[in-house]
Design an enzyme around this catalytic site. Structure first.
Site, mmCIF file in Angstrom:
data_model
loop_
_atom_site.group_PDB
_atom_site.id
_atom_site.type_symbol
_atom_site.label_atom_id
_atom_site.label_comp_id
_atom_site.label_asym_id
_atom_site.label_seq_id
_atom_site.Cartn_x
_atom_site.Cartn_y
_atom_site.Cartn_z
ATOM 1 N N LYS A 138 34.562 -29.850 -1.691
ATOM 2 C CA LYS A 138 35.090 -28.908 -0.689
ATOM 3 C C LYS A 138 34.215 -28.913 0.566
ATOM 4 C CE LYS A 138 37.785 -28.847 -3.351
ATOM 5 N NZ LYS A 138 37.853 -29.439 -4.690
ATOM 6 N N GLY A 144 46.066 -38.559 -8.022
ATOM 7 C CA GLY A 144 46.043 -37.221 -8.610
ATOM 8 C C GLY A 144 45.209 -36.306 -7.719
ATOM 9 N N VAL A 145 44.615 -35.306 -8.340
ATOM 10 C CA VAL A 145 43.905 -34.289 -7.564
ATOM 11 C C VAL A 145 42.709 -34.880 -6.813
ATOM 12 C CG1 VAL A 145 42.952 -31.977 -7.669
ATOM 13 C CG2 VAL A 145 44.561 -32.692 -9.402
ATOM 14 N N ILE A 146 41.871 -35.626 -7.530
ATOM 15 C CA ILE A 146 40.673 -36.180 -6.877
ATOM 16 C C ILE A 146 41.074 -37.232 -5.843
ATOM 17 C CG2 ILE A 146 38.566 -37.535 -7.231
ATOM 18 C CD1 ILE A 146 38.190 -36.139 -9.901
ATOM 19 N N HIS A 179 51.140 -7.646 9.097
ATOM 20 C CA HIS A 179 51.755 -8.550 10.069
ATOM 21 C C HIS A 179 50.789 -8.748 11.232
ATOM 22 C CE1 HIS A 179 54.757 -10.396 12.655
ATOM 23 N NE2 HIS A 179 54.349 -9.593 13.630
HETATM 24 P P1 FAD Z 1 30.813 -29.301 -16.532
HETATM 25 O O1 FAD Z 1 30.865 -28.657 -15.216
HETATM 26 O O2 FAD Z 1 31.146 -30.740 -16.640
HETATM 27 O O3 FAD Z 1 29.337 -29.040 -17.086
HETATM 28 C C1 FAD Z 1 28.888 -29.570 -18.288
HETATM 29 C C2 FAD Z 1 27.380 -29.645 -18.260
HETATM 30 O O4 FAD Z 1 26.915 -29.989 -19.557
HETATM 31 C C3 FAD Z 1 26.843 -30.724 -17.332
HETATM 32 O O5 FAD Z 1 25.750 -30.226 -16.595
HETATM 33 C C4 FAD Z 1 26.382 -31.820 -18.282
HETATM 34 O O6 FAD Z 1 25.313 -32.604 -17.755
HETATM 35 C C5 FAD Z 1 25.914 -30.988 -19.466
HETATM 36 N N1 FAD Z 1 25.898 -31.697 -20.748
HETATM 37 C C6 FAD Z 1 26.887 -32.458 -21.292
HETATM 38 N N2 FAD Z 1 26.534 -32.848 -22.539
HETATM 39 C C7 FAD Z 1 25.298 -32.319 -22.782
HETATM 40 C C8 FAD Z 1 24.423 -32.331 -23.883
HETATM 41 N N3 FAD Z 1 24.748 -32.924 -25.032
HETATM 42 N N4 FAD Z 1 23.233 -31.703 -23.762
HETATM 43 C C9 FAD Z 1 22.893 -31.053 -22.628
HETATM 44 N N5 FAD Z 1 23.690 -30.987 -21.567
HETATM 45 C C10 FAD Z 1 24.892 -31.586 -21.642
HETATM 46 N N6 FAD Z 1 37.872 -27.640 -10.616
HETATM 47 C C11 FAD Z 1 38.338 -26.567 -9.942
HETATM 48 O O7 FAD Z 1 38.683 -25.565 -10.567
HETATM 49 N N7 FAD Z 1 38.415 -26.574 -8.576
HETATM 50 C C12 FAD Z 1 38.054 -27.646 -7.846
HETATM 51 O O8 FAD Z 1 38.140 -27.615 -6.622
HETATM 52 C C13 FAD Z 1 37.567 -28.789 -8.517
HETATM 53 N N8 FAD Z 1 37.167 -29.877 -7.829
HETATM 54 C C14 FAD Z 1 36.660 -30.954 -8.508
HETATM 55 C C15 FAD Z 1 36.262 -32.066 -7.763
HETATM 56 C C16 FAD Z 1 35.749 -33.174 -8.413
HETATM 57 C C17 FAD Z 1 35.321 -34.364 -7.615
HETATM 58 C C18 FAD Z 1 35.599 -33.153 -9.826
HETATM 59 C C19 FAD Z 1 35.001 -34.329 -10.538
HETATM 60 C C20 FAD Z 1 35.987 -32.052 -10.565
HETATM 61 C C21 FAD Z 1 36.532 -30.938 -9.907
HETATM 62 N N9 FAD Z 1 36.968 -29.819 -10.608
HETATM 63 C C22 FAD Z 1 37.477 -28.748 -9.928
HETATM 64 C C23 FAD Z 1 36.866 -29.738 -12.066
HETATM 65 C C24 FAD Z 1 35.631 -28.913 -12.456
HETATM 66 O O9 FAD Z 1 34.488 -29.509 -11.895
HETATM 67 C C25 FAD Z 1 35.518 -28.849 -13.968
HETATM 68 O O10 FAD Z 1 36.720 -28.337 -14.508
HETATM 69 C C26 FAD Z 1 34.368 -27.950 -14.377
HETATM 70 O O11 FAD Z 1 33.144 -28.396 -13.844
HETATM 71 C C27 FAD Z 1 34.257 -27.888 -15.898
HETATM 72 O O12 FAD Z 1 33.240 -27.028 -16.235
HETATM 73 P P2 FAD Z 1 32.463 -27.151 -17.627
HETATM 74 O O13 FAD Z 1 31.450 -26.079 -17.605
HETATM 75 O O14 FAD Z 1 33.428 -27.216 -18.723
HETATM 76 O O15 FAD Z 1 31.745 -28.579 -17.594
HETATM 77 P P1 NAD Z 2 44.407 -36.378 -12.383
HETATM 78 O O1 NAD Z 2 44.913 -36.304 -13.756
HETATM 79 O O2 NAD Z 2 44.620 -35.258 -11.449
HETATM 80 O O3 NAD Z 2 45.018 -37.647 -11.651
HETATM 81 C C1 NAD Z 2 44.869 -38.943 -12.157
HETATM 82 C C2 NAD Z 2 46.001 -39.771 -11.617
HETATM 83 O O4 NAD Z 2 45.740 -41.124 -11.944
HETATM 84 C C3 NAD Z 2 47.344 -39.411 -12.256
HETATM 85 O O5 NAD Z 2 48.308 -39.246 -11.254
HETATM 86 C C4 NAD Z 2 47.640 -40.593 -13.157
HETATM 87 O O6 NAD Z 2 49.011 -40.854 -13.276
HETATM 88 C C5 NAD Z 2 46.933 -41.712 -12.419
HETATM 89 N N1 NAD Z 2 46.540 -42.839 -13.241
HETATM 90 C C6 NAD Z 2 46.064 -42.837 -14.508
HETATM 91 N N2 NAD Z 2 45.751 -44.100 -14.894
HETATM 92 C C7 NAD Z 2 46.020 -44.912 -13.835
HETATM 93 C C8 NAD Z 2 45.894 -46.300 -13.599
HETATM 94 N N3 NAD Z 2 45.401 -47.106 -14.522
HETATM 95 N N4 NAD Z 2 46.289 -46.796 -12.401
HETATM 96 C C9 NAD Z 2 46.781 -45.972 -11.437
HETATM 97 N N5 NAD Z 2 46.911 -44.636 -11.602
HETATM 98 C C10 NAD Z 2 46.523 -44.110 -12.782
HETATM 99 O O7 NAD Z 2 42.848 -36.754 -12.528
HETATM 100 P P2 NAD Z 2 41.690 -36.834 -11.452
HETATM 101 O O8 NAD Z 2 42.236 -36.852 -10.071
HETATM 102 O O9 NAD Z 2 40.782 -37.926 -11.903
HETATM 103 O O10 NAD Z 2 40.959 -35.457 -11.654
HETATM 104 C C11 NAD Z 2 40.482 -35.109 -12.947
HETATM 105 C C12 NAD Z 2 40.584 -33.644 -13.166
HETATM 106 O O11 NAD Z 2 39.574 -32.969 -12.433
HETATM 107 C C13 NAD Z 2 41.887 -33.031 -12.657
HETATM 108 O O12 NAD Z 2 42.919 -33.161 -13.592
HETATM 109 C C14 NAD Z 2 41.490 -31.614 -12.475
HETATM 110 O O13 NAD Z 2 41.591 -30.975 -13.713
HETATM 111 C C15 NAD Z 2 40.050 -31.703 -12.053
HETATM 112 N N6 NAD Z 2 39.969 -31.549 -10.587
HETATM 113 C C16 NAD Z 2 40.444 -30.401 -10.047
HETATM 114 C C17 NAD Z 2 40.407 -30.233 -8.690
HETATM 115 C C18 NAD Z 2 40.950 -28.975 -8.096
HETATM 116 O O14 NAD Z 2 41.148 -28.031 -8.840
HETATM 117 N N7 NAD Z 2 41.203 -28.913 -6.798
HETATM 118 C C19 NAD Z 2 39.885 -31.214 -7.863
HETATM 119 C C20 NAD Z 2 39.431 -32.379 -8.449
HETATM 120 C C21 NAD Z 2 39.464 -32.521 -9.819
#
Ligand code: FAD
Ligand code: NAD
Length: 473
Positions: free
Chosen positions: A58, A190-192, A450
């Site tokens: 973000k 997808g989302v990312i 508004h």
């Molecule tokens: P995580 O945040 O993955 O945290 C897990 C932690 O556990 C990590 O620090 C990891 O190192 C640690 N860990 C793992 N295994 C072990 C172990 N065995 N011992 C010790 N430590 C360990 N979600 C949203 O809602 N809004 C968004 O805008 C959004 N944007 C995203 C953008 C990107 C690029 C990505 C990749 C994800 C995004 N997400 C977003 C998804 C969001 O980041 C995850 O859903 C969220 O972080 C999950 O939280 P969690 O606590 O389950 O796990």
């Molecule tokens: P995603 O599931 O949103 O999108 C993955 C996309 O890749 C899908 O449309 C799928 O059909 C496509 N795909 C899968 N295999 C493929 C292939 N071999 N070739 C071409 N396309 C393929 O997953 P993501 O974008 O990697 O994000 C992972 C998760 O992280 C999301 O599902 C979401 O839960 C979380 N996330 C959330 C936010 C947010 O809330 N704004 C932002 C980023 C990530």
């Protein structure tokens, strides 16, 4: 420091750190095991979300939006700027500072709540015993009356595009480019893919997204997806559907081979982001003797209350079923803490909002028309375009609409689907209404200030009853 706690949490992402803070608030001695190390070598709390997920993405989305506004969108306001320059290093440094400030904040919260942070890898060696392995290889065992597994997820990799972490990267790498790649490929629209594709496109990259599915944003309401697709196309995002990536070759650039309905195709890009989904971190979590039940995709099996098959062991966040969203994990963490304390923690899985932070933003909660049709549930819809609101006109951000779906007989709000400015904020009103089992009529009778974008929500609610004021019904 004693090795016995009321609760041990493994993982300090949003699910784990919220669980820990709530446990501590409820008077339980709590420790969190986390192994995450930021790119500067410093261990950091906050997990994927704060370090390499929600927050840094973000931060870059905001910078790129500001840049794009100044360079492309302000002329109609009578503002022109010359000599606008982008300093990618500064953009990344600002992003890093935002991350550091927030992860430092979690550290402070741990201190304030007397939560011990055990740095290193955690492994469940018995149902109530966690073995900590530190970076120096030393290890120690800790016991918890309850254990919460919150180890999150990591990017899926595909054989056709192995990462070299220079030219072919996952989302972590896409947050760290040191210059704007002239040509950027993205596998997975997808989302990312859409968020990171937008960042670099706004900064000047030519972006091509290769999506396997034939349908754009399959989980999203069709009307919303179509509107978004048209807007993204207008912005220059080249989204190619029905593509099967068959291989990649790295030279000075990356050559991507893929197939679509017209046969084999080739694409050359300077950087390639692979973002085809994420998978749960469960492989190194338990020793063999611990019989933790996983599903076929590696997610930890849990019930509604996030209880695993092991007594007093819970699992929350990305590592269990349901959407991989930070706020979903946070709520599960809080629910589990309350349940451990004997309280009635609860998560309403029907009202988890989704947001995609593109321009326009996409946000939704509840069910789509397709889902309701399939379930045989009768419904009415009300749609209102932002173009008919004074505020969106004043902002010059008129693309998109609010669509509300209500039960045809009871009028109860079943879903809300928004594409447009500030959709991420507007969706909260629909979430609250659904949480209170409210109706479209409730929203229609609620006074909205508004001129605001929220008037589009109000008018969409009126439109459910075919009585919107600022459009023909
Ligand atoms: P995580 O945040 O993955 O945290 C897990 C932690 O556990 C990590 O620090 C990891 O190192 C640690 N860990 C793992 N295994 C072990 C172990 N065995 N011992 C010790 N430590 C360990 N979600 C949203 O809602 N809004 C968004 O805008 C959004 N944007 C995203 C953008 C990107 C690029 C990505 C990749 C994800 C995004 N997400 C977003 C998804 C969001 O980041 C995850 O859903 C969220 O972080 C999950 O939280 P969690 O606590 O389950 O796990
Ligand atoms: P995603 O599931 O949103 O999108 C993955 C996309 O890749 C899908 O449309 C799928 O059909 C496509 N795909 C899968 N295999 C493929 C292939 N071999 N070739 C071409 N396309 C393929 O997953 P993501 O974008 O990697 O994000 C992972 C998760 O992280 C999301 O599902 C979401 O839960 C979380 N996330 C959330 C936010 C947010 O809330 N704004 C932002 C980023 C990530």
């Amino acid at each position: 420091m004693s090795n016995a706690y009321d609760v041990i949490v493994i993982g300090a992402g949003p699910a784990g750190y919220c669980a820990a803070i709530r446990c501590a608030q409820l008077g339980m001695s709590t420790a969190v095991v986390d192994e995450f190390v930021y790119k500067d070598g410093e261990p950091a709390l906050g997990g994927t979300c704060l370090n390499v997920g929600c927050i840094p993405s973000k931060a870059l989305l905001d910078t790129s939006e500001n840049y794009h506004r100044v360079t492309h969108q302000l002329a109609s306001h009578g503002i022109t700027a010359q000599g606008v320059e982008l300093d990618v290093k500064q953009m990344i440094a600002r992003k890093d500072k935002v991350v550091k400030d927030l992860t430092g904040g979690i550290r402070q919260l741990f201190k304030a709540n007397k939560i011990d942070w055990l740095q290193g890898h955690g492994k469940l060696v018995e149902p109530k015993t966690v073995e900590l392995t530190r970076a120096d290889g030393s290890s120690e065992r800790y016991t918890g009356q309850s254990v919460v597994l919150a180890t999150g997820s990591r990017s899926v990799e595909i054989g056709a595009a192995p990462l070299d972490h220079q030219k072919i990267v996952n989302s972590d790498g896409a947050l760290e480019f040191t210059e704007v790649p002239p040509r950027l490929g993205v596998i997975g629209a997808g989302v990312i893919g859409l968020e990171m594709g937008s960042v670099w496109s706004r900064l000047g990259s030519e972006v091509v997204l290769l999506e396997a599915q034939d349908e754009f944003l399959a989980p999203v309401d069709r009307q919303v997806a179509r509107t978004a697709q048209k807007e993204f196309k207008g912005q220059g995002l080249d989204i190619r559907l029905g593509c099967r990536v068959t291989g990649t070759q790295i030279n000075d650039a990356v050559r991507v081979s893929y197939e679509d309905k017209n046969g084999p195709q080739e694409l050359e890009v300077d950087k390639l982001i692979v973002c085809v989904g994420r998978r749960p971190n469960t492989d190194e979590l338990c020793s063999k003797e611990v019989d933790l039940l996983l599903d076929e995709r590696g997610f930890i099996n849990v019930d509604e209350g996030c209880k695993t098959n092991l007594p007093d062991v819970y699992a929350v966040g990305d590592v269990v079923r349901g959407p991989m969203l930070a706020h979903k994990g946070q709520e599960e963490g809080i629910m589990v803490a309350e349940r451990i304390a004997g309280k009635a923690g609860h998560v309403n899985y029907e009202t988890i909002p989704w947001v995609i932070y593109t321009d326009p933003e996409i946000a939704w909660v509840g069910r789509t028309e397709a889902q309701l049709k399939k379930a045989g549930i009768p419904y009415n819809t009300g749609v209102f375009g932002f173009a008919a609101t004074g505020r969106a006109r004043a902002m010059d951000q008129t693309a998109g609409m609010v669509k509300l779906i209500a039960h045809a007989e009871t009028d109860r709000l079943l879903g809300a689907h928004i594409v447009g400015p500030q959709a991420s904020e507007l969706i909260a009103e629909a979430v609250v209404t659904m949480e209170f089992a409210g109706s479209a009529e409730d929203l229609a009778r609620t006074i909205h200030a508004h001129p605001t974008l929220s008037e589009a929500v109000h008018e969409a609610a009126l439109a459910v009853g075919k009585r919107a004021i600022h459009k023909a019904n």
